[in-house]
Design a protein around this motif. Structure first.
Motif, PDB file in Angstrom:
ATOM      1  N   GLY A 173     -21.953  11.263 -46.063  1.00 29.84           N
ATOM      2  CA  GLY A 173     -22.199  12.519 -46.745  1.00 29.84           C
ATOM      3  C   GLY A 173     -23.160  13.366 -45.947  1.00 29.84           C
ATOM      4  O   GLY A 173     -23.608  12.976 -44.871  1.00 29.84           O
ATOM      5  N   ASN A 174     -23.457  14.544 -46.451  1.00 33.00           N
ATOM      6  CA  ASN A 174     -24.451  15.421 -45.848  1.00 33.00           C
ATOM      7  C   ASN A 174     -25.540  15.680 -46.883  1.00 33.00           C
ATOM      8  O   ASN A 174     -25.411  16.567 -47.722  1.00 33.00           O
ATOM      9  N   LYS A 175     -26.577  14.876 -46.842  1.00 27.53           N
ATOM     10  CA  LYS A 175     -27.657  14.940 -47.832  1.00 27.53           C
ATOM     11  C   LYS A 175     -28.987  15.243 -47.146  1.00 27.53           C
ATOM     12  O   LYS A 175     -29.979  14.568 -47.360  1.00 27.53           O
ATOM     13  N   ILE A 176     -28.994  16.258 -46.297  1.00 21.25           N
ATOM     14  CA  ILE A 176     -30.190  16.574 -45.517  1.00 21.25           C
ATOM     15  C   ILE A 176     -30.736  17.944 -45.917  1.00 21.25           C
ATOM     16  O   ILE A 176     -30.005  18.937 -45.956  1.00 21.25           O
ATOM     17  N   GLY A 177     -32.016  17.971 -46.240  1.00 20.15           N
ATOM     18  CA  GLY A 177     -32.736  19.221 -46.413  1.00 20.15           C
ATOM     19  C   GLY A 177     -33.801  19.319 -45.329  1.00 20.15           C
ATOM     20  O   GLY A 177     -33.828  18.524 -44.394  1.00 20.15           O
ATOM     21  N   ALA A 178     -34.694  20.284 -45.446  1.00 22.43           N
ATOM     22  CA  ALA A 178     -35.764  20.430 -44.452  1.00 22.43           C
ATOM     23  C   ALA A 178     -36.929  21.175 -45.077  1.00 22.43           C
ATOM     24  O   ALA A 178     -36.762  21.877 -46.077  1.00 22.43           O
ATOM     25  N   MET A 179     -38.087  20.972 -44.510  1.00 22.40           N
ATOM     26  CA  MET A 179     -39.251  21.742 -44.946  1.00 22.40           C
ATOM     27  C   MET A 179     -39.980  22.275 -43.715  1.00 22.40           C
ATOM     28  O   MET A 179     -40.011  21.635 -42.658  1.00 22.40           O
ATOM     29  N   VAL A 180     -40.519  23.473 -43.860  1.00 20.31           N
ATOM     30  CA  VAL A 180     -41.245  24.136 -42.782  1.00 20.31           C
ATOM     31  C   VAL A 180     -42.727  24.148 -43.134  1.00 20.31           C
ATOM     32  O   VAL A 180     -43.107  24.503 -44.252  1.00 20.31           O
ATOM     33  N   SER A 181     -43.558  23.763 -42.176  1.00 14.78           N
ATOM     34  CA  SER A 181     -45.006  23.703 -42.398  1.00 14.78           C
ATOM     35  C   SER A 181     -45.727  24.427 -41.272  1.00 14.78           C
ATOM     36  O   SER A 181     -45.338  24.324 -40.105  1.00 14.78           O
ATOM     37  N   ARG A 182     -46.769  25.144 -41.623  1.00 13.83           N
ATOM     38  CA  ARG A 182     -47.580  25.866 -40.647  1.00 13.83           C
ATOM     39  C   ARG A 182     -48.789  25.013 -40.291  1.00 13.83           C
ATOM     40  O   ARG A 182     -49.660  24.765 -41.126  1.00 13.83           O
ATOM     41  N   ILE A 183     -48.832  24.557 -39.048  1.00 16.16           N
ATOM     42  CA  ILE A 183     -49.868  23.631 -38.603  1.00 16.16           C
ATOM     43  C   ILE A 183     -50.655  24.266 -37.467  1.00 16.16           C
ATOM     44  O   ILE A 183     -50.219  25.247 -36.860  1.00 16.16           O
ATOM     45  N   PRO A 184     -51.834  23.725 -37.144  1.00 20.88           N
ATOM     46  CA  PRO A 184     -52.680  24.337 -36.104  1.00 20.88           C
ATOM     47  C   PRO A 184     -52.051  24.288 -34.722  1.00 20.88           C
ATOM     48  O   PRO A 184     -51.297  23.366 -34.398  1.00 20.88           O
ATOM     49  N   GLY A 185     -52.397  25.293 -33.908  1.00 22.43           N
ATOM     50  CA  GLY A 185     -51.911  25.366 -32.537  1.00 22.43           C
ATOM     51  C   GLY A 185     -53.023  25.148 -31.540  1.00 22.43           C
ATOM     52  O   GLY A 185     -53.565  24.048 -31.422  1.00 22.43           O
ATOM     53  N   THR A 186     -53.407  26.221 -30.864  1.00 30.77           N
ATOM     54  CA  THR A 186     -54.394  26.092 -29.779  1.00 30.77           C
ATOM     55  C   THR A 186     -55.839  26.138 -30.267  1.00 30.77           C
ATOM     56  O   THR A 186     -56.738  25.664 -29.569  1.00 30.77           O
ATOM     57  N   ASP A 187     -56.081  26.707 -31.449  1.00 28.94           N
ATOM     58  CA  ASP A 187     -57.466  26.905 -31.902  1.00 28.94           C
ATOM     59  C   ASP A 187     -57.991  25.710 -32.695  1.00 28.94           C
ATOM     60  O   ASP A 187     -58.328  25.818 -33.876  1.00 28.94           O
ATOM     61  N   VAL A 188     -58.072  24.550 -32.051  1.00 31.14           N
ATOM     62  CA  VAL A 188     -58.603  23.341 -32.683  1.00 31.14           C
ATOM     63  C   VAL A 188     -59.567  22.684 -31.709  1.00 31.14           C
ATOM     64  O   VAL A 188     -59.275  22.558 -30.516  1.00 31.14           O
ATOM     65  N   LYS A 189     -60.695  22.244 -32.231  1.00 31.48           N
ATOM     66  CA  LYS A 189     -61.743  21.711 -31.356  1.00 31.48           C
ATOM     67  C   LYS A 189     -61.569  20.230 -31.039  1.00 31.48           C
ATOM     68  O   LYS A 189     -61.893  19.781 -29.953  1.00 31.48           O
ATOM     69  N   SER A 190     -61.103  19.420 -31.996  1.00 32.76           N
ATOM     70  CA  SER A 190     -61.041  17.977 -31.778  1.00 32.76           C
ATOM     71  C   SER A 190     -59.718  17.403 -32.281  1.00 32.76           C
ATOM     72  O   SER A 190     -59.017  18.020 -33.096  1.00 32.76           O
ATOM     73  N   SER A 191     -59.391  16.208 -31.821  1.00 32.34           N
ATOM     74  CA  SER A 191     -58.172  15.526 -32.237  1.00 32.34           C
ATOM     75  C   SER A 191     -58.210  15.178 -33.720  1.00 32.34           C
ATOM     76  O   SER A 191     -57.202  15.290 -34.426  1.00 32.34           O
ATOM     77  N   GLU A 192     -59.380  14.757 -34.206  1.00 30.30           N
ATOM     78  CA  GLU A 192     -59.491  14.396 -35.619  1.00 30.30           C
ATOM     79  C   GLU A 192     -59.317  15.623 -36.507  1.00 30.30           C
ATOM     80  O   GLU A 192     -58.642  15.558 -37.548  1.00 30.30           O
ATOM     81  N   GLU A 193     -59.913  16.737 -36.119  1.00 29.25           N
ATOM     82  CA  GLU A 193     -59.765  17.966 -36.907  1.00 29.25           C
ATOM     83  C   GLU A 193     -58.300  18.385 -36.977  1.00 29.25           C
ATOM     84  O   GLU A 193     -57.805  18.782 -38.035  1.00 29.25           O
ATOM     85  N   ARG A 194     -57.608  18.285 -35.864  1.00 27.46           N
ATOM     86  CA  ARG A 194     -56.183  18.637 -35.845  1.00 27.46           C
ATOM     87  C   ARG A 194     -55.395  17.710 -36.764  1.00 27.46           C
ATOM     88  O   ARG A 194     -54.558  18.154 -37.558  1.00 27.46           O
ATOM     89  N   LEU A 195     -55.654  16.407 -36.666  1.00 28.31           N
ATOM     90  CA  LEU A 195     -54.925  15.431 -37.477  1.00 28.31           C
ATOM     91  C   LEU A 195     -55.112  15.695 -38.964  1.00 28.31           C
ATOM     92  O   LEU A 195     -54.135  15.670 -39.732  1.00 28.31           O
ATOM     93  N   MET A 196     -56.335  15.937 -39.387  1.00 29.00           N
ATOM     94  CA  MET A 196     -56.571  16.129 -40.817  1.00 29.00           C
ATOM     95  C   MET A 196     -55.953  17.426 -41.329  1.00 29.00           C
ATOM     96  O   MET A 196     -55.447  17.488 -42.450  1.00 29.00           O
ATOM     97  N   GLN A 197     -55.952  18.475 -40.501  1.00 32.14           N
ATOM     98  CA  GLN A 197     -55.297  19.718 -40.906  1.00 32.14           C
ATOM     99  C   GLN A 197     -53.788  19.517 -41.036  1.00 32.14           C
ATOM    100  O   GLN A 197     -53.165  20.002 -41.989  1.00 32.14           O
ATOM    101  N   VAL A 198     -53.209  18.801 -40.080  1.00 36.26           N
ATOM    102  CA  VAL A 198     -51.769  18.520 -40.144  1.00 36.26           C
ATOM    103  C   VAL A 198     -51.454  17.669 -41.364  1.00 36.26           C
ATOM    104  O   VAL A 198     -50.487  17.929 -42.102  1.00 36.26           O
ATOM    105  N   HIS A 199     -52.258  16.636 -41.595  1.00 30.75           N
ATOM    106  CA  HIS A 199     -52.028  15.757 -42.755  1.00 30.75           C
ATOM    107  C   HIS A 199     -52.091  16.544 -44.066  1.00 30.75           C
ATOM    108  O   HIS A 199     -51.206  16.393 -44.924  1.00 30.75           O
ATOM    109  N   ASN A 200     -53.116  17.368 -44.235  1.00 31.97           N
ATOM    110  CA  ASN A 200     -53.270  18.122 -45.483  1.00 31.97           C
ATOM    111  C   ASN A 200     -52.087  19.054 -45.718  1.00 31.97           C
ATOM    112  O   ASN A 200     -51.594  19.180 -46.850  1.00 31.97           O
TER     113      ASN A 200
END
Length: 581
Positions: free
Chosen positions: A408-435
């Motif tokens: 079958g064809n049972k696929i949807g999708a979701m679009v999320s706006r995540i940080p790009g270049t303006d992030v200071k640390s890896s942890e900050e980026r990860l938590m923003q993406v997670h949230n």
């Protein structure tokens, strides 16, 4: 009608949390339903798509024709000549040689055509499947007589051809290519040391009589046939461990149902009201926010990808160059249990970081470095990407082909706006993406996208069964409304990422051990980078397919090294010791 609609959605929600136990073979999942359908000896996208109803696994069709699903039709409507909707799966095996006749024998022994009738279907009018009798269906499998001699490069070329060459849907909806007789690791699909890779060309490379050689099985299929999870049913039924995997899946579903029974009807009602009521409001409000953000970028002409594309086209001045794609893969990025430890380190009691969160964050960091690289190479372009849109495909049944169901064809999708270049640390980026991803998962965004694709596929906007399929006026390159609508729906996203969970232990194909799965998804219209993150036997594999103006061919490996580098930064911060692959 409304009760039937809610019933189907409740069924999808019921299994949405199930792990994709069989998806190691299902890496064909594509984040979009884009690309071109091809009939006869002509190649062109049609403006027609297909609709049909799913059948139970053992159900025999009552007629020789069945309508395609609306989502299947949408995959034909939204594809273009340069973006055919054809995902590709590569299986790298070790053991006795795998020949074309070996695959054909397994196909017949496991009764694939009888279990899943779409494997013996074709389409002539882009609206219906024509079912061929099993005895009249020619299995679309061919064999290459020469094994790849140039490490990785020849396999890249083969995969690129499979992704971009048109499929003759009047003969088959899928194809298989086998090649065998190489030294283990010779093609680059199975990890090996650099020293070993330089000696392959000096050794005998077509060892068809040996009992321990490398074989490749390359599979591709058009998305009008089914989604990636459904296509994986083919490989599950072909595997030696198919019965154990089916029993494990049935047990997981049983356990999940028992947990659901513990909730009272009032709790279930409140959850449904919150999810569909408030969740739908949040879904459409967020989509409006994405449109507004994209409109601002469009008005000020600040989209970095459009700038790069225009600069690339000005330099190349060749339409042929635009049809190429950048491909690469990392066969052993890291162990799955190691990533789980990293995720656990960054999790809290209220927020559980997932493997998907980690690698979406790592991929966004790699794209940020990519933009910085292009800016250094082209200072006159003034490239900026403070935020990026990420598209993620979501299977309505949680990445599982439920027992008793076929394709079958049972696929949807979701679009999320995540940080790009303006992030200071890896942890900050990860938590923003997670949230961001967590908030989106708590809404029916993917279900609404699935329903909208069904509406577009059903209505067709002038497509459907009317009009000849061989009329150039019906090509998606000329009638660009559906591809344009698809591009606007993801608000000029930068990347599409699909996460596929495969078997936790090694599986076999007629006695041959499957060493690696490599999945490549076709790029949706308007999205420059596509990534697949796949687990198999406690190993994570990364693959990339990208537009050459976004990721030049010489930078495919470098881009993936940036992804792994970002993960390594998180791993070190979590103080998790790296394990040998």
């Amino acid at each position: 009608m409304a009760s039937l609609f809610l019933s189907s959605l409740r069924q999808g929600a019921q299994y949405a949390a199930l792990p994709s136990l069989v998806s190691g073979c299902l890496v064909l999942t594509s984040a979009h339903n884009n690309a071109a359908s091809h009939y006869g000896n002509q190649s062109f996208p049609t403006k027609c798509e297909s609709s049909f109803t799913d059948t139970k696994q053992n159900e025999k069709p009552s007629t020789l024709r069945r309508r395609m699903t609306p989502v299947g039709r949408f995959s034909l409507l939204s594809e273009t000549r340069s973006n055919p909707s054809i995902p590709v799966l590569v299986m790298a095996l070790s053991g006795k040689p795998l020949r074309a006749h070996d695959f054909s024998r397994l196909y017949h022994q496991r009764q694939m055509g009888e279990k899943h009738y779409r494997f013996r279907s074709v389409t002539h009018d882009a609206t219906h499947f024509s079912l061929l009798p099993s005895q009249n269906f020619q299995i679309p499998v061919k064999e290459s007589v020469v094994y790849p001699l140039v490490y990785r490069q020849e396999l890249k070329s083969w995969i690129s051809d499979l992704l971009l060459e048109p499929l003759d849907l009047s003969k088959s909806l899928w194809q298989v290519k086998t090649v065998t007789g190489g030294n283990i690791g010779q093609s680059g699909a199975i990890p090996t040391t650099t020293e070993e890779s330089t000696t392959f060309q000096l050794e005998k490379h077509n060892q068809l009589l040996d009992d321990n050689v490398e074989s490749l099985l390359l599979f591709r299929a058009h998305h009008c046939m089914a989604d990636g999870v459904s296509l994986g049913a083919l490989f599950v039924d072909l595997m030696d461990e198919r019965e154990e995997m089916q029993e494990m899946l049935a047990g997981k579903i049983g356990d999940f149902k028992k947990k659901r029974k513990k909730k009272s009807w009032l709790q279930k009602l409140l959850v449904m009201m919150y999810y569909w009521g408030w969740g739908s409001i949040k879904t459409f409000a967020y989509q409006l926010y994405l449109y507004c953000a994209n409109l601002k970028i469009t008005l000020f002409r600040s989209n970095p990808w459009k700038k790069l594309q225009r600069a690339y086209e000005a330099k190349s001045k060749s339409e042929e160059d635009g049809s190429k794609r950048t491909l690469s893969w990392v066969s052993s990025a890291c162990p799955v249990d190691e990533v789980k430890q990293v995720a656990e380190y960054f999790s809290t009691k209220r927020q559980k970081v997932t493997i998907n969160d980690i690698f979406c964050s790592c991929i966004s960091a790699a794209i940020a470095k990519l933009i910085q690289y292009h800016q250094a190479q082209n200072p006159e372009l003034a490239l900026e990407l403070p935020y990026m849109n990420l598209v993620m495909p979501v299977h309505m049944f949680g990445g599982v082909l439920l027992p008793g169901h076929s394709m079958g064809n049972k696929i949807g999708a979701m679009v999320s706006r995540i940080p790009g270049t303006d992030v200071k640390s890896s942890e900050e980026r990860l938590m923003q993406v997670h949230n961001t991803l967590y908030t989106r998962k708590m809404t029916p965004a993917a279900v609404w996208s699935y329903l909208m694709a069904k509406v577009v596929g059903t209505v067709g906007f002038g497509g459907g069964s009317s009009g000849p399929i061989d009329d150039d006026e019906n090509c998606s390159e000329d009638n660009t409304f559906i591809p344009w609508l698809f591009e606007k729906s993801h608000a000029n996203a930068s990347v599409v990422v699909t996460n596929v969970r495969g078997p936790e232990t090694m599986v076999h194909l007629d006695g041959r051990r499957i060493e690696r799965f490599l999945g490549f998804l076709p790029l949706p219209p308007g999205i420059p980078v596509g990534m697949v993150v796949q687990s198999y036997a406690n190993n994570l594999t990364l693959t990339i397919m990208a537009e050459p103006w976004a990721v030049p061919d010489s930078m495919g490996d470098l881009f993936l090294s940036w992804v792994v580098e970002e993960y390594d930064s998180l791993r070190k911060q979590a103080n998790v010791h790296q394990k040998k692959q």
